[in-house]
Design an enzyme around this catalytic site. Structure first.
Site, short mmCIF file in Angstrom:
data_model
loop_
_atom_site.label_atom_id
_atom_site.label_comp_id
_atom_site.label_asym_id
_atom_site.label_seq_id
_atom_site.Cartn_x
_atom_site.Cartn_y
_atom_site.Cartn_z
N HIS A 309 0.48 -0.95 -0.13
CA HIS A 309 -0.01 -0.27 -0.17
C HIS A 309 0.99 0.97 0.11
O HIS A 309 0.47 2.01 -0.71
CB HIS A 309 -1.18 0.09 1.31
CG HIS A 309 -1.66 -1.32 1.28
ND1 HIS A 309 -2.10 -2.67 1.66
CD2 HIS A 309 -2.76 -0.62 0.70
CE1 HIS A 309 -2.48 -3.50 1.63
NE2 HIS A 309 -3.83 -2.04 0.45
N GLU A 351 -15.71 1.32 -3.56
CA GLU A 351 -15.81 -0.77 -4.17
C GLU A 351 -17.50 -1.46 -4.55
O GLU A 351 -17.96 -1.59 -4.10
CB GLU A 351 -15.81 -1.32 -2.75
CG GLU A 351 -16.03 -2.59 -2.14
CD GLU A 351 -14.38 -2.76 -2.55
OE1 GLU A 351 -15.21 -4.34 -2.79
OE2 GLU A 351 -13.37 -2.87 -2.56
N ASP A 403 -6.54 0.19 -7.13
CA ASP A 403 -5.96 -0.99 -5.78
C ASP A 403 -7.57 -2.13 -6.65
O ASP A 403 -7.93 -2.09 -5.61
CB ASP A 403 -6.33 -0.41 -4.72
CG ASP A 403 -6.11 -1.19 -4.01
OD1 ASP A 403 -5.56 -2.06 -4.37
OD2 ASP A 403 -5.92 -1.17 -2.13
#
Length: 554
Positions: A309, A351, A403
């Site tokens: 990360h 998400e 990501d």
């Protein structure tokens, strides 16, 4: 399937050597309807077996396109072989069909459990058995295909024994029932069986229905065509199959827990199937490190997730970063790194799975690991598909962080396409940067540099780098839970309209592991693996598929 002498015009006397009329306990019209109803149910069960194998193989092995192609092509081929082989059974069509359905119910009903067991307990053996789950997938596809294919000639024989008719009419009736049953089975699997019962119980339930219908059809409708010995043999066989399937269904929860422990270790705390994927949390208590698995792939490993990360986020934060968009990253760990910059005003997290967002907020260990990022008023999380969100947003951002799961996973290929990066470019503010996780570099340099070529094809300039993880195998969004040889690095692409400068923000917070010197060395290490002349990946022509069966699983 139908011999030239088989059909006869209605009312014509049977020819020498032709079929004998079936002795039915009901009128011929009713008997014919019951046979077609049996065809309908058996066809539905057969398609459920196919879809079950495709779904489970895609989840366990990866690359849904390859698994679907293998299962369907092998199964259709086997159906042809089974149809030819069944010609020898036509003189004993009723007994043969009953035996076939009992075998199909047992093999199809237990196929999911067997495949999962081999994956769970032997999937990391390597060596000669490295392809064990794949070989078993082919064996089940072949066996189920043979049994399904053998049904058709026997059913045709039974229909013609009830009431003789022309070949075209018999074929039309049989295939109409077969295709409509396949439609019902194809719709029942994703909308009924999978959400209500799951893959293992759904397959067992399908096998139970298959055995009941096949046994009832033969023992009820054609019992007078069977010898006493054949009747007892079929009855015992079907009761045995039902007993085995029932026992497996009663033990399926214990089996699944044991299999999960074999795959994920002994410290599984959370195992849920959301509407999108399976999410498993292990550790996080009593000194055991936290791990987050999504669809069998290690998404987060607490021991070294900071390496991933920090490398993903901090190079992109060198420059204006008041507004940040994170695509994926529902675990909140990328957001944690972004929030270390005090001058960040807003972070939007997109998400696809609300279940992941819920765990990141509410699970004590995961929330502690992400620094309770979702409590920060600057963070705004939405549940949406990243591609669709980019397509409809008109807001611009200083930093966009991708990501997302590995590009080699079939479901992720659209999120690594030229069209996707074109949409990402559109939402970049002047001077904005795009950071992309591009999968491991060392084991699959071609995939990594295809990501780079695809980003550049969208009108962006790039700077590429990689970082290494733990020596025991890096944990990140593209690591298989049962991989024998996990990759030990992550690759990243930093992109902007002008060539981005690969450095850390001198006024920003200091990462735990990433330094300016290490970042320069990481860029040099990545450049040594460059594969020139690669074609960008697009929606209609994805370029990330591996040549092996494993797709995105290293």
């Amino acid at each position: 399937m139908i011999e030239s002498h088989a059909p006869a015009p209605p009312g014509a006397p049977p020819r020498p050597g032709g079929r004998s009329e079936a002795r039915l306990p009901v009128r011929p019209g009713t008997g014919r309807f019951l046979v077609l109803a049996g065809v309908f149910v058996c066809a539905a069960c057969g398609l459920v077996y196919e879809l079950e194998l495709v779904a489970l193989a895609s989840y366990l092995i990866g690359d849904s396109v390859t698994q679907a192609s293998v299962v369907l092509s092998v199964m259709v081929f086997a159906m042809g072989i089974g149809s030819l082989a069944a010609k020898r059974l036509r003189r004993h069509a009723a007994a043969g069909f009953g035996a076939l359905e009992a075998a199909l119910a047992l093999v199809g009903g237990c196929s999911a459990m067997a495949l999962y067991a081999v994956f769970a307990w032997t999937g990391d053996w390597g060596g000669f058995w490295a392809g064990g789950p794949r070989c078993l997938l082919v064996v089940f596809s072949l066996t189920i295909g043979l049994l399904i294919g053998a049904e058709v000639p026997l059913l045709m024989e039974l229909i013609q024994r009830i009431r003789r008719q022309d070949a075209g009419g018999a074929v039309a009736d049989l295939f109409a029932a077969d295709y409509v049953g396949a439609l019902v089975g194809g719709l029942a699997f994703p909308f009924l069986l999978l959400p209500l019962f799951g893959q293992l119980t759904g397959a067992l339930l399908t096998g139970t229905v298959n055995s009941l219908v096949g046994g009832a059809l033969v023992l009820g409708l054609f019992r007078r065509d069977l010898t006493r010995r054949a009747r007892w043999a079929l009855l015992v066989a079907n009761l045995t199959v039902l007993g085995l399937l029932g026992t497996a269904a009663a033990l399926v929860d214990d089996f699944e827990r044991a299999a999960r422990q074999a795959v994920y270790g002994a410290h599984v705390r959370v195992a849920v199937r959301t509407g999108v994927q399976e999410v498993v949390l292990t550790g996080g208590t009593d000194g055991h490190p936290l791990s987050l698995f999504i669809d069998g792939r290690l998404r987060v490993g607490a021991r070294d997730e900071h390496r991933y990360h920090e490398a993903l986020v901090h190079p992109a934060m060198n420059g204006p970063h008041a507004r940040v968009l994170i695509l994926g990253g529902g675990d909140g760990l990328a957001a944690r790194e972004v929030l270390r910059y005090a001058d960040v005003r807003r972070v939007d997290v997109v998400e696809v799975d609300p279940g992941v967002l819920g765990l990141a907020r509410d699970d004590r260990a995961l929330a502690a690991l992400n620094g309770h990022a979702y409590r920060d008023p600057r963070v705004h999380a939405v549940t949406a598909d990243a591609f669709r969100r980019l397509r409809h947003t008109r807001t611009t951002y200083d930093v966009v962080i991708s990501d997302l799961p590995d590009p080699g996973i079939t479901a992720s290929t659209k999120l690594y396409s030229q069209e996707f990066y074109g949409l990402a470019r559109r939402v970049l503010a002047p001077g904005g940067r795009l950071a992309v996780h591009a999968g491991p570099v060392a084991p699959r340099p071609r995939v990594f540099w295809t990501v780079d070529a695809t980003v550049r094809s969208a009108g962006l300039r790039t700077a590429d780098y990689r970082v290494t993880g733990r020596e025991s195998g890096a944990a990140g969004p593209d690591r298989a839970a049962r991989s024998s040889h996990p990759p030990r690095d992550w690759g990243f692409v930093l992109a902007a309209r002008a060539r981005p400068e690969l450095r850390l923000d001198p006024a920003g917070p200091s990462p735990r592991t990433l330094t300016a010197a290490a970042l320069r060395a990481d860029a040099r290490a990545a450049s040594r693996t460059r594969v020139p002349g690669l074609t960008p990946s697009t929606l209609v022509h994805p370029r990330y598929a591996d040549r092996g069966w494993g797709g995105g699983i290293p």
